[in-house]
Write an enzyme that holds these catalytic residues in place. Sequence first.
Site, mmCIF file in Angstrom:
data_model
loop_
_atom_site.group_PDB
_atom_site.id
_atom_site.type_symbol
_atom_site.label_atom_id
_atom_site.label_comp_id
_atom_site.label_asym_id
_atom_site.label_seq_id
_atom_site.Cartn_x
_atom_site.Cartn_y
_atom_site.Cartn_z
ATOM 1 N N LYS A 87 66.633 30.286 44.670
ATOM 2 C CA LYS A 87 66.024 28.968 44.406
ATOM 3 C C LYS A 87 66.489 27.946 45.422
ATOM 4 O O LYS A 87 65.678 27.211 46.001
ATOM 5 C CB LYS A 87 66.402 28.483 42.996
ATOM 6 C CG LYS A 87 66.087 27.001 42.778
ATOM 7 C CD LYS A 87 66.494 26.519 41.404
ATOM 8 C CE LYS A 87 67.863 25.916 41.291
ATOM 9 N NZ LYS A 87 68.017 24.550 41.817
ATOM 10 N N ASN A 88 67.799 27.882 45.634
ATOM 11 C CA ASN A 88 68.312 26.791 46.469
ATOM 12 C C ASN A 88 67.996 26.983 47.949
ATOM 13 O O ASN A 88 67.975 26.011 48.711
ATOM 14 C CB ASN A 88 69.808 26.567 46.209
ATOM 15 C CG ASN A 88 70.029 25.913 44.844
ATOM 16 O OD1 ASN A 88 69.097 25.361 44.262
ATOM 17 N ND2 ASN A 88 71.245 25.980 44.329
ATOM 18 N N CYS B 166 68.828 17.949 37.852
ATOM 19 C CA CYS B 166 69.692 18.049 36.679
ATOM 20 C C CYS B 166 70.671 16.884 36.597
ATOM 21 O O CYS B 166 71.255 16.488 37.606
ATOM 22 C CB CYS B 166 70.463 19.362 36.727
ATOM 23 S SG CYS B 166 69.445 20.797 36.397
ATOM 24 N N ARG C 229 75.245 11.750 41.416
ATOM 25 C CA ARG C 229 74.807 12.540 42.572
ATOM 26 C C ARG C 229 74.383 11.594 43.691
ATOM 27 O O ARG C 229 73.188 11.410 43.972
ATOM 28 C CB ARG C 229 73.689 13.510 42.167
ATOM 29 C CG ARG C 229 74.170 14.499 41.117
ATOM 30 C CD ARG C 229 73.111 15.491 40.725
ATOM 31 N NE ARG C 229 72.978 16.592 41.662
ATOM 32 C CZ ARG C 229 72.118 17.593 41.493
ATOM 33 N NH1 ARG C 229 71.322 17.626 40.453
ATOM 34 N NH2 ARG C 229 72.042 18.561 42.383
ATOM 35 N N ILE D 227 73.755 9.860 47.453
ATOM 36 C CA ILE D 227 73.150 10.431 48.666
ATOM 37 C C ILE D 227 73.727 9.774 49.924
ATOM 38 O O ILE D 227 73.134 9.836 50.988
ATOM 39 C CB ILE D 227 71.612 10.311 48.652
ATOM 40 C CG1 ILE D 227 71.177 8.837 48.616
ATOM 41 C CG2 ILE D 227 70.996 11.043 47.465
ATOM 42 C CD1 ILE D 227 69.777 8.656 49.163
ATOM 43 N N GLN E 189 76.014 10.586 51.924
ATOM 44 C CA GLN E 189 76.287 11.457 53.074
ATOM 45 C C GLN E 189 74.993 11.858 53.803
ATOM 46 O O GLN E 189 75.001 12.069 55.012
ATOM 47 C CB GLN E 189 77.068 12.702 52.641
ATOM 48 C CG GLN E 189 78.434 12.381 52.079
ATOM 49 C CD GLN E 189 79.282 11.547 53.043
ATOM 50 O OE1 GLN E 189 79.475 11.921 54.201
ATOM 51 N NE2 GLN E 189 79.743 10.397 52.585
ATOM 52 N N ASP F 72 77.901 26.195 39.832
ATOM 53 C CA ASP F 72 76.701 26.652 39.113
ATOM 54 C C ASP F 72 76.983 27.853 38.204
ATOM 55 O O ASP F 72 76.156 28.191 37.354
ATOM 56 C CB ASP F 72 75.590 27.035 40.109
ATOM 57 C CG ASP F 72 75.079 25.827 40.874
ATOM 58 O OD1 ASP F 72 75.364 24.693 40.465
ATOM 59 O OD2 ASP F 72 74.399 26.024 41.898
ATOM 60 N N ILE G 100 83.469 19.635 40.985
ATOM 61 C CA ILE G 100 82.311 19.185 41.761
ATOM 62 C C ILE G 100 81.474 18.135 41.011
ATOM 63 O O ILE G 100 81.178 17.064 41.556
ATOM 64 C CB ILE G 100 81.396 20.375 42.161
ATOM 65 C CG1 ILE G 100 82.220 21.541 42.740
ATOM 66 C CG2 ILE G 100 80.297 19.928 43.141
ATOM 67 C CD1 ILE G 100 82.780 21.345 44.134
ATOM 68 N N ARG H 12 62.957 26.180 35.501
ATOM 69 C CA ARG H 12 63.064 25.613 36.849
ATOM 70 C C ARG H 12 63.728 26.594 37.802
ATOM 71 O O ARG H 12 63.499 26.539 39.008
ATOM 72 C CB ARG H 12 63.921 24.328 36.810
ATOM 73 C CG ARG H 12 63.167 23.083 36.454
ATOM 74 C CD ARG H 12 64.020 21.877 36.741
ATOM 75 N NE ARG H 12 64.673 22.014 38.039
ATOM 76 C CZ ARG H 12 65.841 21.511 38.363
ATOM 77 N NH1 ARG H 12 66.523 20.816 37.489
ATOM 78 N NH2 ARG H 12 66.337 21.686 39.560
#
Length: 417
Positions: A23-24, A117, A122, A124, A126, A306, A328, A398
Site C-alpha cells: 500500500k505505502n 488515519c 502529523r 508536514i 519537513q 504499523d 512514532i 483502505r
Amino acid sequence: MSEFLRIRGGIPLNGDVSVSGSKNAAVAIIPAALLGSTPSTIENLPDIDDVYCYRDILKYLGAKVDFKHGVMRIDPRGVNKNELPIELVSRMRASYYLVPTLMGRLGSAHVPMPGGCDIGNRPIDQTVKGLTSLGAKVDTAGGVISAVRGEAFGGNEVFLAMPSVGATINTMLAAVSAPGRTTIHNAAKEPHIVDTANFLSSMGARVKGAGTDVIRIDGGRPLSGSNYTIIPDQIETGTLMIAAAATRGDVTIHGTIPTHMESLTAKLLEMGVYVTDEDDVIRVRATGTLRPVTLKTQVYPGFPTDLQQPLTAMLTQAWGTSYVTETIFENRFRYVDELRRMGADIKIFERTAVVQGVERLRAATITATDLRAGAAMIVAALMAEGESKVGGIQYIMRGYEHIDEKLRSLGGEVEFI
Ligand code: EPZ
C-alpha cells in the site's frame, strides 16, 4: 455495504497464503507516474480503497487511468488541473504526494491538507522544508498546500530534522524535476522509499542511496513512463505472521521479502514462535506458550509502528508482562480500550503499554479506530473464544486486500456482514 467483519475465534490458522502489493509504495508510485512524458503501467497493486481513491484523483486531474486485476495504466498526458477539492484528498494521507508531482508536471500545485488515519499529530513541516530548500515557494494558509516552482527551483542540500517517510518521498519526487544535485540527509529508509526511488530510476531519473540515510538525486532529466511491479506489502506480511502465531497456527506466506521482516521475526522468535524463510516464503508456526517481550517502535529497520497494534493484541496472550513503547505516533494506543473490553489487561503509562498476559480474550463487538487498529482487532478476534464483530471496517478496507478471503483460505471463520 458491509458494516462489520464477523470473526469466530479460537481456530488456529493453517495453510498457504500470498501477500499483496505494498500500500505505502503504491500510494507514492501512482502519483509519481504523473512525472512521465508517456504512460506508465504499474503492476501488483493491491485491490484496496487507497488505490481506488488515487485512481479517482488522477482521473479528476485529467489523466487516463485504467485499473484492473492489480494493474494500473496511467496516461498523464491529459493532466491539466493543478488543484484538488477536499472531498477527493481527505480520505488519505498520501494525497500530499501530489504536491511535488503536480508541481513537477504543471509548475504549481494546490492540494488540501492530507487526511488519513488519526494516529497523532502529523505535521508536514519537513515536507515544506524539503520543497523550500529546492527553491519552491510553499504556502499552507487556509488548509491548502500551495507550491510553485519559481525561478530559483534547483537541486540543494536538504537536512531533515527526523527521518520522515512522507518528507523523504515528497523531497525525492520534487528533486527529480529540480535541475542539479539534491542530497537528502537523514532520509527515511523504509522499503517503500527504496521502491519509489527504483520506480523513478526506471523512468530515467538518477536517484542513488535510497535505503540509506543519504539520498542523492541528479534532477532535471526528462522522465518517461515505465512498466513497474511494486514490492510486497511489509505490513500485510507482518499482520499475517502475527495472526498465524497468535492463533497458534502454521502458515506459509508466499511472495514476501523476508529481509523486510527482520525486526518482527526477531520479536516472534523471542516469544517462542518458529519462523523460517527461504527465498520469498516465510513460514510461521506456534504451538505452546508465548513468552512476553519488551519492544519500542522505531524507524526502519527498527520495529515498525504499523505492526505495534497487532503485535500488542497478540501479547495479551503471552505468559507474563510485556512492555511496548510507541515512539512514532502518540495516539497509537487508542485501540487498547477495545482490547480491554475483550478482557485484556493493559495499562498505559505515557508512551508505554504494560501488557499483562491473560488466559483468554472474550469475544465482543469492537471498533477499529484506524487502519492498523483494525489489524489489532482482527488478531484479537481470531484469538478470542466465540464470535466477535469488528466495526470500523472502512479503515481495514483502505489497506488490506481481501482480508476476509485470505483468512478464510487459512481456515478462519471470517466474513463481512
Ligand atoms: C508513513 O506515514 C506511513 N504512511 C505510515 O503508515 C507509517 O505509520 C509512518 O510512515 C511511519 O512508518 C504512508 O507511507 C502513506 P512520517 P508518514 O512522516 O509519512 C513526525 C499505515 O497505517 N513528522 O515518517 O505520515 C511525525 O509526527 C500508515 O499504513 C514531523 O514531525 O510518517 C511522526 O512522529 C499510517 N514532521 C514521525 O515524524 C513532518 O513533517 C514519522 O512520521 C513529518 C513527520
